[in-house]
Design an enzyme around this catalytic site. Structure first.
Site, PDB file in Angstrom:
ATOM      1  N   LYS A 118      11.485   4.009 -34.935  1.00  0.00           N
ATOM      2  CA  LYS A 118      11.141   3.435 -33.635  1.00  0.00           C
ATOM      3  C   LYS A 118      11.707   2.024 -33.464  1.00  0.00           C
ATOM      4  CE  LYS A 118       8.881   7.180 -32.978  1.00  0.00           C
ATOM      5  NZ  LYS A 118       7.551   7.626 -32.686  1.00  0.00           N
TER       6      LYS A 118
ATOM      7  N   ASP B 263      10.492  12.567 -28.107  1.00  0.00           N
ATOM      8  CA  ASP B 263       9.663  11.382 -28.293  1.00  0.00           C
ATOM      9  C   ASP B 263      10.387  10.212 -27.627  1.00  0.00           C
ATOM     10  OD1 ASP B 263       8.320   9.148 -29.143  1.00  0.00           O
ATOM     11  OD2 ASP B 263       8.152   9.810 -31.228  1.00  0.00           O
TER      12      ASP B 263
ATOM     13  N   GLU C  21      14.988   5.330 -11.272  1.00  0.00           N
ATOM     14  CA  GLU C  21      16.006   4.351 -10.919  1.00  0.00           C
ATOM     15  C   GLU C  21      17.101   5.001 -10.091  1.00  0.00           C
ATOM     16  OE1 GLU C  21      15.438   1.123 -11.803  1.00  0.00           O
ATOM     17  OE2 GLU C  21      13.588   1.971 -12.627  1.00  0.00           O
TER      18      GLU C  21
ATOM     19  N   HIS D 132      24.598   0.504  -5.934  1.00  0.00           N
ATOM     20  CA  HIS D 132      23.142   0.313  -5.975  1.00  0.00           C
ATOM     21  C   HIS D 132      22.588   0.004  -4.581  1.00  0.00           C
ATOM     22  CE1 HIS D 132      21.863   0.662 -10.186  1.00  0.00           C
ATOM     23  NE2 HIS D 132      23.126   0.390 -10.449  1.00  0.00           N
TER      24      HIS D 132
END
Lengths: 388, 388, 388, 388
Positions: A216, A290, A85, A381
């Site tokens: 998670k 992770d 990004e 952006h």
């Protein structure tokens, strides 16, 4: 035949990977050229992946240095960030500059536990309550059983939550420099076996997770009681510096925080800040964490104040940041290099890494927060992003 | 001098990356050998990253095929997954087998919007209310201003949330095959400028985000009203198949769901399932998605039932799955290859990808859920994991 | 002159009340005839109200008997309920009949604490952490200071929650048969004064509530860690009885629970059941409880199962039920009579009352839940309600 | 024989009530003297209660006047409050004085809807989605069916929420001066019957509530989308006035709000303020509202600011305040008198009442908030409370 090829003798080899890529190309038509370009030794991937076919190359940028006034990380650090990004690295970099010029970011790890949360099932709530009392009285035996499975893990305490005819437990471990989910799973299983063998009352059964881990995923429970490391980053940024570098006054920044807090509260948000997940994910992937733990780690509590001098006190509390400097993906070649850029590879470095990430996240919050207020968000952006 | 080197003429070159790596090695002592091993053309990374130094190589495995009965994805698909966590690919693969044998997974995309959420600030609540009425009456003008900035994006509707002297808005766009955050930002900014220029009442000011987007974080608002795609995956799995392949009965699986639901509810969890984030993150990174969107995408609503025949109806609703088949990192070499494995690269493929991810996530839930109940969770990690 | 009249010599008299009623009639035109009809001695209202003008007469109905298999309440009890909503008493009564015929409701009080939650403010997070460690080491001194203020209250434990430069504490007390909010406030204030006088480190200041009590409002924290009494009511109801009395099968009831759970989860609800607040408010007002504690007490966790015999196991967990049998409004004439109907007035009766309320709430859940499924909800309100 | 006596000919009589009281005295030993002292005509209680035995007398105090700058309530109002908790009336009264001296409280009702939320069940998610599209296209028919059941209710819009194979709907009605729950239930039932008769696709079944109403409980959904009236009360209080009357500076008050916000966020609280439920419950009971709606109504969003002059802007948003001036218990004798004190009885008065309650709640927040900061909280309860 559509079964993915496997090599029974050695599935962790360049040949096995090539065979699977060839199979995929045959089955799907996809040319797998770039995924085949890796420098990691496949044999080193045992324990990291199955059905290995190659690698994804994720662009790696560098931000910093960020000045960290931690207990484990002290000084200036360059931070490797993977992302696709545009603007992300530039934005964090901008925040690092202003906090560096402000004297750096104080970061503290205030809690550090990993969890596994089994559930015990009884005939009724009263029997569950009785079990809870027994458990409290027999914590030493439980701890001994749990800790027998691990050189590193220490069972610090067990929380109890009662509902219906169940007693949900949450085992809290110190896990050293590993994230520790597997360590906690194994230790808690042994503890449960010990409990089931020794509890003199009636027990219907137990299951290793009653979903209060909460692994998670985000939960209010994690926000309250931490999961992984609870990290608090703080900084005081002079009004003049904010105006010069970020084009907002301390007061304008502070006022917008009040508005953002109400928005977050109405939305029932896991995070009253802007985009902690951006910085966390970028460093997580770079350093072999992770990546699914972004689910827990993205939660944040932002608090800011105007000082008597009119400067901005800005803090971000990350209640459930899960990081390791050892185990998991931290030893893979590129990931290890990224850790080494920060001096964070190996034993004794997990809290150092947590402090650097905490500081990094704060920088990103400042930069984006200011861009929104100064109406530079879209234009930045346009400048750096893909859709320009 | 500690500034990261930049090349003013062409910062997206192998030389610029090498210069930065050399700088880092000098500053930090880290050898950057593997991060230098990339096959992507640096020039292609404009718009994806700044201060590029190389790549991270993330191990890539393959699972499947998963059988998807979607509207956009129909048939069997091999799913590329990046991870450094042993057992993950094996576990998803196991779930894919059982659902394949059960006839496949029905997946439906039931909502599809990306948001930007500005806030408008007034002297008091009554003026904010007045503005809200005007806005409803002037939606055409707002839409025209917003859509003038984009070929693809369509402004479908605006939600209003009132608190204090603020009116929080949430603009909802159709964004085609892009995730669309930047597209929505630009369009909404233009809409806000149009509003500020045309609103006849008193307006103190507006800001492009009031934190109800809720970008890069979980929120109840996202769960209720979606963010990105709302994807529902469903499957009926015969009891006999569950017993044979996953070593649990349909009834045992179903009963445990009830217990997990209570655990999730007490914890205030974003997800009453097991580990959706694992599958989502693994496919996101492989396919060039914005990995920070794991923060939103990890939320899930699991619902299961026992059918009259005693089989297991299992469903997972992903209310805020953010995926693109175009834009962002989807065009990078390895990422594009991963998309091509699934026939998901380029325009018109985003919903196909969403369906495949929805099916994949369901497989992971089944596999882990069963392993926990059958007490095979720890032993499977002993077999495949790093800490064995 | 518009000041409400007060009698400096004795403001708790019929005359003072009459004078205020006359004043109100003069000021507003409202005739205050019925509010003047009370049998309570105004002098007995010191400590219960200020600016006393009379009473509200709230209709009182009776339901039951409810059969309770508690540790403190054992046997059949008639339950007084105040309400102005037709159908309410009839509905609870219906549920009481079916549970009575099913053998009664097992109720257990599994936790019992009242809280006060001060916040301590430091220069930064690290100093706050240091204070937390000191506090743990000095709990005896804190407890001694707190308990010196009360004959009844016992400080059982203190929870710590860190964010920014603050340490939020949550003092947990056993409060006997009183609800105990004031008792906890006074004790915690003394404890804080002792801490401030004895803490050797730097402390900016402290405030008696940091809003984590969480008093007079619902919170996930209350659901997790209880506030007041954590009460679990359980019952097994034969399928045949459900069909005969409530016109639903056990299976239909159970299936609907699954659907209601998902609805509650999506809504972000404090309660996955139907209307616990109805029964709680009706008994609270009748028995002189603090009616504002409905805010906390309405939270509930419903869990049901189908037994192997096809009957319905139904449970409701009330994690934050705040009840007293002593103090507050429990000694007022009508309130005391209502407590005496259940044998719950005075010392040693709070848990008995909690058990009866828990059982009552369960009955209301069954009755309304069944009416919704059997499509008798609207017709029952047509029969009993005001809008017929 | 233990059945509660009923009179088949006329159960709403003094004799029937006396007979039940005698029964209770015989069964339980409780003397029921004071509960027998009522002035309401039992015959008037049809539709309000079943198994009537008498009344509870709840002490009634008066606070005010509160100065309200509303659209429906404009001027000074005396507010009747029922409570058994000493200090409550005095504290609200204190807040009313300071806001009166500050020029009064601006209150706005910005939304006004009551809900019923049925759920429709399909074979799978895709069919549910299809139904949702049909429903949107057939809103006129649905509305006609719903509105045929009521003179007052208007179906304004229907929200849709999808999960698994269910489509949860939330019907939003304007209900005039009634709270409207029963009206919405009846109307929605007819709408559902019409839908089931006219939907051309396959529909498994529907149920009148899928638990997203969310009736008699707090939910994030209510906070976002209102339930009953969304009321915003605002006030600017000069710093000097705060210091003089409440013994805190505007700045100290404002700073504490920041700390309380973080506490509420960590706790997962329904309300970042102090004790809205106190004022709401006290006025609800006095005025014949459904007291169980305290569950929904207690939710609040507090936002404050320091003005440029250093004064305190203070606002409270009540997103789900459920009040009626007509129907339910509003016509009972004492309740009607209380409504008449405020000029709020009968048709066309519900929003006026909502505005007065909004202003009242704000006063209580100011008073308690200041007492906590000025360390006068405990001492005020020592002065006025029962445990002195």
């Amino acid at each position: 035949m559509t079964r993915i090829p496997r090599d029974k003798d050695n599935d962790y080899s360049a040949e096995a990977a090539a065979s699977r890529r060839a199979f995929l190309t045959e089955q799907t038509g996809a040319a797998l050229t770039h995924t085949a370009r890796f420098s990691v030794d496949p044999d080193a991937l045992r324990g990291n992946i199955e059905n290995f076919i190659g690698v994804c190359q994720i662009p790696l940028g560098i931000a910093g240095p960020v000045k960290v006034n931690g207990e484990h990380a002290s000084g200036e650090f360059y931070v490797p960030m993977t992302t696709t990004e545009g603007t992300l690295v530039a934005s964090y970099n901008r925040g690092m500059r202003v906090t560096r010029e402000a004297g750096g970011i104080t970061v503290s790890v205030v809690d550090d536990h990993m969890q596994r949360a089994p559930v015990f099932i009884f005939a009724n709530a009263r029997e569950a309550r009785q079990f809870g009392l027994w458990l409290t009285d027999n914590l030493d035996g439980v701890r001994k059983a749990a800790e027998a499975t691990t050189r590193v893990g220490k069972l610090d305490f067990i929380q109890q939550f009662a509902a219906a005819r169940f007693l949900y437990l949450r085992f809290n471990y110190a896990t050293g420099d590993a994230a520790g989910q597997n360590m906690c799973g194994r230790a808690t299983r042994e503890a449960c076996l010990w409990i089931a063998a020794n509890y003199p009352g009636a027990l219907e059964r137990w299951v290793l997770s009653g979903n209060m881990d909460t692994d998670k995923k985000h939960s209010q429970l994690n926000t309250l009681h931490s999961r992984g490391k609870r990290v608090i980053a703080e900084c005081v940024i002079p009004d003049a510096l904010l105006r010069e570098r970020l084009h907002v006054s301390a007061e304008a920044f502070f006022r917008q925080r009040g508005i953002s807090n109400i928005g977050a509260m109405m939305a029932g948000s896991s995070n009253n800040g802007s985009h902690a997940a951006n910085g966390i994910a970028a460093v997580f992937i770079a350093t072999g964490q992770d990546e699914a733990n972004v689910a827990e780690s993205q939660s944040a509590i932002v608090h800011s104040e105007l000082t008597e001098q009119g400067d901005l006190y800005y803090s971000i509390t990350l209640p459930s940041l899960i990081v390791a400097s050892y185990g998991g993906g931290t030893g893979l070649p590129t990931q290890r290099e990224c850790l080494e850029i920060m001096g964070c590879h190996g034993q004794g470095k997990a809290r150092k890494l947590a402090e650097i990430i905490g500081a990094t996240v704060l920088c990103g919050e400042l930069s984006l927060g200011a861009a929104v207020i100064a109406d530079e968000w879209v234009s930045s952006h346009e400048q750096y992003g893909r859709n320009r």
